[in-house]
Design an enzyme around this catalytic site. Structure first.
Site, PDB file in Angstrom:
ATOM      1  N   ASP A  38       0.669  -0.796   0.105  1.00 47.31           N
ATOM      2  CA  ASP A  38       0.123   0.064   0.010  1.00 47.31           C
ATOM      3  C   ASP A  38       0.815   1.380   0.142  1.00 47.31           C
ATOM      4  O   ASP A  38       1.692   1.910   1.355  1.00 47.31           O
ATOM      5  CB  ASP A  38      -1.151  -0.106   1.167  1.00 47.31           C
ATOM      6  CG  ASP A  38      -1.168   1.650   1.495  1.00 47.31           C
ATOM      7  OD1 ASP A  38      -1.997   1.850   2.758  1.00 47.31           O
ATOM      8  OD2 ASP A  38      -1.850   1.725   0.366  1.00 47.31           O
ATOM      9  N   ASN A  40      -0.168   4.931  -0.401  1.00 53.24           N
ATOM     10  CA  ASN A  40      -1.593   6.151  -0.049  1.00 53.24           C
ATOM     11  C   ASN A  40      -1.771   5.614   1.350  1.00 53.24           C
ATOM     12  O   ASN A  40      -2.501   6.496   2.345  1.00 53.24           O
ATOM     13  CB  ASN A  40      -1.916   6.530  -1.029  1.00 53.24           C
ATOM     14  CG  ASN A  40      -3.234   4.803  -0.802  1.00 53.24           C
ATOM     15  OD1 ASN A  40      -3.423   4.369  -0.886  1.00 53.24           O
ATOM     16  ND2 ASN A  40      -3.800   5.617  -1.548  1.00 53.24           N
ATOM     17  N   ASP A  42      -4.035   3.238   2.596  1.00 52.66           N
ATOM     18  CA  ASP A  42      -5.630   3.335   2.713  1.00 52.66           C
ATOM     19  C   ASP A  42      -5.952   1.894   3.277  1.00 52.66           C
ATOM     20  O   ASP A  42      -6.938   1.537   3.218  1.00 52.66           O
ATOM     21  CB  ASP A  42      -6.781   4.043   1.494  1.00 52.66           C
ATOM     22  CG  ASP A  42      -6.032   3.303   0.226  1.00 52.66           C
ATOM     23  OD1 ASP A  42      -7.107   3.504  -0.677  1.00 52.66           O
ATOM     24  OD2 ASP A  42      -4.720   2.213   0.794  1.00 52.66           O
ATOM     25  N   ASP A  46      -1.955  -1.280  -3.769  1.00 52.16           N
ATOM     26  CA  ASP A  46      -2.781  -0.410  -4.995  1.00 52.16           C
ATOM     27  C   ASP A  46      -0.664  -0.738  -5.716  1.00 52.16           C
ATOM     28  O   ASP A  46       0.009  -1.366  -5.323  1.00 52.16           O
ATOM     29  CB  ASP A  46      -2.712   1.010  -4.749  1.00 52.16           C
ATOM     30  CG  ASP A  46      -1.541   1.865  -3.360  1.00 52.16           C
ATOM     31  OD1 ASP A  46      -1.387   2.271  -3.005  1.00 52.16           O
ATOM     32  OD2 ASP A  46      -0.429   1.441  -3.952  1.00 52.16           O
ATOM     33  N   ASP A 115      -4.599  -9.470 -16.122  1.00 49.98           N
ATOM     34  CA  ASP A 115      -6.218 -10.569 -15.485  1.00 49.98           C
ATOM     35  C   ASP A 115      -7.024 -10.845 -16.643  1.00 49.98           C
ATOM     36  O   ASP A 115      -7.519  -9.791 -16.432  1.00 49.98           O
ATOM     37  CB  ASP A 115      -6.928 -11.002 -14.546  1.00 49.98           C
ATOM     38  CG  ASP A 115      -6.952 -12.326 -13.348  1.00 49.98           C
ATOM     39  OD1 ASP A 115      -6.592 -12.699 -12.167  1.00 49.98           O
ATOM     40  OD2 ASP A 115      -7.699 -12.900 -14.126  1.00 49.98           O
ATOM     41  N   GLU A 280      -7.117 -20.631 -16.951  1.00 50.99           N
ATOM     42  CA  GLU A 280      -7.295 -20.847 -16.041  1.00 50.99           C
ATOM     43  C   GLU A 280      -9.392 -21.811 -16.287  1.00 50.99           C
ATOM     44  O   GLU A 280      -9.812 -21.326 -16.811  1.00 50.99           O
ATOM     45  CB  GLU A 280      -8.812 -19.894 -14.900  1.00 50.99           C
ATOM     46  CG  GLU A 280      -8.491 -21.162 -13.185  1.00 50.99           C
ATOM     47  CD  GLU A 280      -9.179 -20.123 -12.297  1.00 50.99           C
ATOM     48  OE1 GLU A 280      -9.577 -19.814 -11.535  1.00 50.99           O
ATOM     49  OE2 GLU A 280     -10.509 -19.208 -12.735  1.00 50.99           O
ATOM     50  N   ASP A 355      -6.677 -18.223  -5.239  1.00 49.97           N
ATOM     51  CA  ASP A 355      -7.770 -19.030  -4.445  1.00 49.97           C
ATOM     52  C   ASP A 355      -7.829 -19.668  -3.709  1.00 49.97           C
ATOM     53  O   ASP A 355      -8.606 -21.199  -3.251  1.00 49.97           O
ATOM     54  CB  ASP A 355      -8.570 -19.230  -5.802  1.00 49.97           C
ATOM     55  CG  ASP A 355      -9.128 -19.011  -6.588  1.00 49.97           C
ATOM     56  OD1 ASP A 355      -9.759 -18.256  -7.960  1.00 49.97           O
ATOM     57  OD2 ASP A 355     -10.232 -17.003  -5.860  1.00 49.97           O
TER      58      ASP A 355
HETATM   59  O1  TEU Z   1     -11.732 -18.751  -9.525  1.00 53.42           O
HETATM   60  C1  TEU Z   1     -12.527 -19.441 -10.463  1.00 53.42           C
HETATM   61  C2  TEU Z   1     -12.407 -20.954  -9.171  1.00 53.42           C
HETATM   62  O2  TEU Z   1     -12.026 -21.889  -9.591  1.00 53.42           O
HETATM   63  C3  TEU Z   1     -12.738 -20.432  -7.482  1.00 53.42           C
HETATM   64  O3  TEU Z   1     -13.482 -20.084  -8.197  1.00 53.42           O
HETATM   65  C4  TEU Z   1     -12.498 -21.767  -7.764  1.00 53.42           C
HETATM   66  O4  TEU Z   1     -13.602 -22.662  -7.769  1.00 53.42           O
HETATM   67  C5  TEU Z   1     -12.328 -21.901  -5.976  1.00 53.42           C
HETATM   68  O5  TEU Z   1     -12.406 -20.464  -5.606  1.00 53.42           O
HETATM   69  C6  TEU Z   1     -11.827 -22.490  -5.535  1.00 53.42           C
HETATM   70  O6  TEU Z   1     -12.314 -22.774  -4.048  1.00 53.42           O
HETATM   71  C7  TEU Z   1     -11.561 -17.536 -10.725  1.00 53.42           C
HETATM   72  C8  TEU Z   1     -10.628 -16.468  -9.986  1.00 53.42           C
HETATM   73  O7  TEU Z   1      -9.630 -17.028  -9.385  1.00 53.42           O
HETATM   74  C9  TEU Z   1     -11.381 -15.577  -8.499  1.00 53.42           C
HETATM   75  O8  TEU Z   1     -10.503 -15.545  -7.784  1.00 53.42           O
HETATM   76  C10 TEU Z   1     -12.875 -15.362  -8.567  1.00 53.42           C
HETATM   77  O9  TEU Z   1     -13.680 -15.555  -7.696  1.00 53.42           O
HETATM   78  C11 TEU Z   1     -14.005 -16.532  -9.851  1.00 53.42           C
HETATM   79  O10 TEU Z   1     -13.291 -16.566 -11.378  1.00 53.42           O
HETATM   80  C12 TEU Z   1     -14.542 -14.842 -10.481  1.00 53.42           C
HETATM   81  O11 TEU Z   1     -14.213 -14.644 -11.397  1.00 53.42           O
HETATM   82 CA    CA Z   2      -3.884   2.208  -1.282  1.00 52.28          CA
END
Ligand code: TEU
Ligand code: CA
Length: 580
Positions: A38, A40, A42, A46, A115, A280, A355
């Site tokens: 971070d 700034n 908050d 960022d 992404d 993914e 995730d």
């Molecule tokens: O994740 C897709 C996905 O497969 C995950 O949601 C997964 O099933 C779960 O989190 C595992 O526990 C992608 C992104 O990486 C995730 O951060 C997003 O929440 C999701 O798509 C929706 O965009």
């Molecule tokens: Ca910030």
């Protein structure tokens, strides 16, 4: 838009020359902007905070930064719900800040991967706002359906299908404005785009081309195998007493997926411009991945599969139904992907991301005695498989899962929704909290621990998610200052990939597949054989006599226990030899 053949002169002069197949010998570092640094005060990470750490990343030796979403977003799913693909969310900075980051990375020969979240948008995206009007030319840009035959809109069981959202509840939301439902496989604020509509696809490709013009070197594509739905939108098999069904097979890996990927590749010049592309693909199989990553098919360079991060869940259950993990199952699963794609496609290699819970706590041993050595050995095993390794922020420091006090400490929509649904279904609170502690995505999202000052040097303010209390000894300043740390072990592993073709191209072969403690394999390229032996347990392990190639006279490239050569490996000890 001019043809993708000849790279355009970028407006910001930021495009970096990219060689064919450069990504095969690259290492990618994933940044989750909210939690990285971070600038700034908050309490939220960022882009200027990232730019200030580019030399730290360069010193680790990584080649690419993958930036989780920084686009304009109401942050319902921390940015994976985008309301404007071509602007930066003020929380994270500005387009000028991103240009400065691209320039800073390119100036150090590093690349930036953005992404790409185009299975769905935010419900606050202009496209969706227009689409809510039944008469709008953008109505068909999303999946609108009337209530189930014979049901009143809003009535129980009236949803067009019984599909469950990934974030609990129904995958359909009624919109009072038209009395129809729209599909959202994730949160209500993440309506799915209708890729059957060519206008949608062209709008996405045009947006991608503008990012490439700005100097972006590739895309990580979010749940890209969900963009082609199975025709017919049929109900799924709901478990007894459950209203909604996890109907993955009804909307994933649809019949037009590869057609769309090939069309995107051509329209954006993904291969022609040597951009890194990783899709993914939850629920993808080796067969699908081999086709998608086969260069002859001009689709993607690699995919993220989820099999190896689903082995410690009850078969047929959800990620919350915990199950013990057996090493032979894990190593044989990864070996099947190595063999399955060898010579045709290409693997991605990861333990951690935003995730997944922290690998050292999940697959390693995060006790004070074994945290460092198990983090090192997990990295050794990961980075010396064939494929492109992904390092998630903090993994180079051996960051661990954190301790959440109660449900109010969680911020992740998937976790909070799961808790609410589980409690409403009468599950035991203690069981639910244990599942969350072990599997919640928030474990990966605690701020990066830069030093032992307040809030681990992440912010001068109050962090949006508390820092893991172990930051006093688990932090970058301490790791960089300690030659024997996880940071320097990873730096050496990355250097091996840059120096030795056998690490990139060597054919993989698993040894001792059924051994409960040892993970051993070779990589062979011509005369050269790389031998990796790792004890992935917190107890000593003995190599069965004659089970492994003789390393007499071989070069010891990397070891967690310098000087150790006996057949007995200490807990979490790993050795890497180069024969020939
Ligand atoms: O994740 C897709 C996905 O497969 C995950 O949601 C997964 O099933 C779960 O989190 C595992 O526990 C992608 C992104 O990486 C995730 O951060 C997003 O929440 C999701 O798509 C929706 O965009
Ligand atoms: Ca910030």
């Amino acid at each position: 838009m001019s043809s993708p053949e000849q790279p355009r002169v970028p407006s910001t002069g930021a495009v970096l020359a990219r060689e064919p197949g450069w990504w095969r010998s690259a290492v990618v570092y994933q940044i989750y902007p909210r939690s990285f640094a971070d600038s700034n005060g908050d309490g939220i990470g960022d882009i200027p905070g990232i730019t200030a750490k580019v030399d730290y990343l360069a010193s680790l030796g990584v080649d690419v930064v993958w930036l989780s979403p920084v686009y304009a977003s109401p942050q319902d799913d921390n940015g994976y719900d985008i309301s404007d693909y071509e602007d930066i969310d003020p929380t994270f900075g500005s387009l000028a800040d991103l240009d400065a980051l691209i320039a800073a990375l390119h100036a150090r020969g590093m690349k930036l991967v953005m992404d790409l979240v185009v299975n769905h948008t935010s419900d606050e995206h202009a496209w969706f706002q227009e689409s809510r009007d039944p008469a709008s030319p953008k109505r068909d840009w999303y999946w609108w359906r009337a209530a189930r035959e014979g049901s009143e809109p809003g009535a129980e069981w009236a949803e067009p299908t019984n599909w469950a959202s990934f974030f609990s509840g129904s995958a359909w939301q009624l919109d009072e404005r038209s009395g129809e439902y729209y599909l959202h496989l994730f949160s209500r604020k993440q309506p799915d785009l209708n890729w059957e509509n060519p206008e949608v696809r062209q709008a996405v490709y045009a947006m991608m081309n503008r990012w490439v013009d700005r100097g972006v070197d590739g895309f990580r594509m979010d749940v890209i195998n969900l963009i082609s739905k199975q025709p017919g939108l049929a109900d799924g098999e709901a478990a007894p007493g459950r209203r909604f069904a996890p109907a993955f097979e009804r909307f994933a890996n649809g019949p037009r997926l590869e057609e769309f990927l090939q069309e995107m590749n051509a329209a954006v010049g993904l291969d022609a411009r040597h951009l890194l592309t990783v899709g993914e693909m939850p629920g993808s199989t080796i067969e699908l991945a081999r086709r998608v990553t086969d260069p002859a098919n001009a689709e993607l360079n690699m995919v993220f599969t989820f099999e190896h991060v689903g082995l410690d869940a009850q078969p047929g259950g959800t990620k919350w139904d915990l199950a013990p993990l057996h090493l032979p199952v894990l190593k044989q699963n990864l070996a099947s992907w190595q063999e399955g794609l060898a010579g045709v496609g290409w693997n991605s290699l990861y333990w951690d991301n935003h995730d997944q819970p922290r690998a050292v706590s999940r697959f390693g041993d995060d006790s004070a005695e074994f945290r460092v050595v198990s983090a090192k050995t997990l990295a050794t095993v990961q980075h010396l498989h064939q494929g492109t390794p992904y390092v998630y922020q903090g993994e180079e420091l051996g960051m661990t899962n954190t301790q959440f006090v109660d449900i109010s400490s969680y911020r992740d929509i998937e976790s909070v929704n799961y808790h609410a649904e589980a409690m409403s279904l009468g599950l035991e609170a203690e069981t639910v909290m244990r599942s969350l502690a072990a599997r919640s995505r928030d474990n990966a999202r605690t701020p990066v621990q830069w030093d032992d000052t307040s809030h681990a040097g992440f912010t001068q303010g109050i962090p949006w998610l508390p820092v893991n209390p172990n930051y006093v000894y688990v932090n970058a300043a301490a790791a960089v200052a300690d030659e024997d740390s996880t940071f320097h072990h990873l730096r050496r592993l990355i250097a091996l990939r840059h120096e030795l073709p056998v690490v990139v191209e060597g054919r993989f072969a698993l040894l001792l597949p059924d051994h409960e403690q040892l993970w051993a394999f070779t990589r062979t390229l011509g005369e050269q054989v790389l031998l990796v032996v790792a004890n992935c347990s917190s107890l000593p392990a003995t190599v069965p006599a004659g089970a492994l190639p003789d390393v007499t006279g071989a070069r010891l490239l990397l070891s967690t226990h310098p000087g150790a050569a006996s057949a007995e490996l200490a807990p979490w000890e790993s050795r890497v030899h180069l024969v020939g």
